[in-house]
Design an enzyme around this catalytic site. Structure first.
Site, mmCIF file in Angstrom:
data_model
loop_
_atom_site.group_PDB
_atom_site.id
_atom_site.type_symbol
_atom_site.label_atom_id
_atom_site.label_comp_id
_atom_site.label_asym_id
_atom_site.label_seq_id
_atom_site.Cartn_x
_atom_site.Cartn_y
_atom_site.Cartn_z
ATOM 1 N N ASP A 12 5.736 -44.668 -68.059
ATOM 2 C CA ASP A 12 5.764 -46.111 -68.296
ATOM 3 C C ASP A 12 5.593 -46.675 -67.962
ATOM 4 O OD1 ASP A 12 6.215 -48.042 -70.579
ATOM 5 O OD2 ASP A 12 8.463 -48.414 -69.447
ATOM 6 N N ASP A 14 6.094 -50.719 -67.523
ATOM 7 C CA ASP A 14 6.698 -52.219 -67.259
ATOM 8 C C ASP A 14 8.153 -51.369 -67.113
ATOM 9 O OD1 ASP A 14 4.414 -53.697 -66.876
ATOM 10 O OD2 ASP A 14 4.769 -53.751 -69.615
ATOM 11 N N ASP A 20 9.853 -55.687 -64.865
ATOM 12 C CA ASP A 20 9.522 -55.993 -66.239
ATOM 13 C C ASP A 20 9.189 -57.159 -66.260
ATOM 14 O OD1 ASP A 20 8.595 -56.065 -68.892
ATOM 15 O OD2 ASP A 20 10.867 -54.509 -69.567
ATOM 16 N N ASN A 56 3.544 -49.713 -73.807
ATOM 17 C CA ASN A 56 3.620 -50.196 -74.838
ATOM 18 C C ASN A 56 2.949 -51.687 -74.630
ATOM 19 O OD1 ASN A 56 4.278 -48.830 -77.017
ATOM 20 N ND2 ASN A 56 5.963 -49.161 -76.970
ATOM 21 N N GLN A 57 1.836 -52.517 -74.836
ATOM 22 C CA GLN A 57 1.600 -53.850 -74.741
ATOM 23 C C GLN A 57 1.117 -54.565 -75.927
ATOM 24 O OE1 GLN A 57 1.047 -54.670 -71.827
ATOM 25 N NE2 GLN A 57 2.240 -52.925 -70.792
ATOM 26 N N ARG A 62 0.012 -60.084 -79.754
ATOM 27 C CA ARG A 62 0.622 -61.478 -79.639
ATOM 28 C C ARG A 62 0.137 -62.353 -78.573
ATOM 29 N NH1 ARG A 62 6.093 -60.278 -80.735
ATOM 30 N NH2 ARG A 62 6.684 -58.190 -79.668
ATOM 31 N N CYS A 94 -0.587 -48.979 -76.374
ATOM 32 C CA CYS A 94 -0.719 -49.557 -77.481
ATOM 33 C C CYS A 94 -0.900 -50.759 -77.856
ATOM 34 C CB CYS A 94 0.740 -49.358 -78.230
ATOM 35 S SG CYS A 94 0.906 -49.951 -79.869
#
Length: 190
Positions: A12, A14, A20, A56-57, A62, A94
């Site tokens: 992974d 972050d 993070d 995951n991004q 957003r 993603c």
């Protein structure tokens, strides 16, 4: 190129490689490596491991950053790894939110299936059998375990909270950080 499962590691991003942020890492300036993480990747590369990042991004969907910002973050990571003798072999991401109901957003295994197709060329139900997946959240581990990966939780990022919540996949190994994971993995191979 097909490689053996023992020479691939999925990370992974972050909370594992870089700091993070609750408000999302939105730029290369905000992309700050965790102490020892880049050195750990270089150490693994030098031991013959290929590194795939699965992240995951949802900040893309957003509107918090754009694809050029994401490429700049990854460019910074590559630039900082190079003098250490390290590199990332591939980055899978993603861009969706949970509301998009895609199959690539962890904990769903879509990204892991893509990684398996690229590296394993194996159509079995568990094409990532024995491949270490390293994350700081339950969803990171669940995505890999669905295809047979070996789960490793780091206590950086959200890792300590994830450990406290419990419910980790069976056989999850716990490490203080990415360097602790790398040292444990390489010690086991001696």
């Amino acid at each position: 190129m097909s490689i053996s499962s023992s020479k691939l590691i999925i990370l992974d991003r972050d909370g594992v490689i870089n700091e993070d942020r609750d408000d999302y890492v939105k730029s290369s300036d905000e992309w700050i490596p965790l102490p020892g993480s880049l050195e750990a990747i270089a150490l693994l590369n030098q031991a013959g491991y290929q590194i795939a990042v699965a992240t995951n991004q949802s900040g893309l969907a957003r509107g918090y950053f754009n694809i050029n910002d994401l490429h700049a973050m990854h460019g910074k990571m590559d630039k900082l790894l190079k003098p250490l003798g390290g590199h990332i072999d591939s980055i899978f991401f993603c861009p969706h939110t949970d509301a998009n109901a895609c199959d690539c957003r962890k904990p769903l295994p879509g990204m892991m299936k893509e990684i398996a197709l690229r590296y394993k060329k194996n159509q079995s139900a568990t094409p990532l059998l024995g491949v270490p997946i390293v994350g700081d959240s339950l969803r990171d581990l669940q995505a890999g375990v669905a295809l047979g990966a070996s789960p490793h939780l780091v206590l950086t990022g959200k890792g300590s909270k994830t450990l406290d919540k419990g419910g980790l996949p069976e056989g999850t190994q716990i490490h203080a950080d990415l360097m602790a994971f790398a040292n444990a993995l390489l010690q086991d191979k001696v």
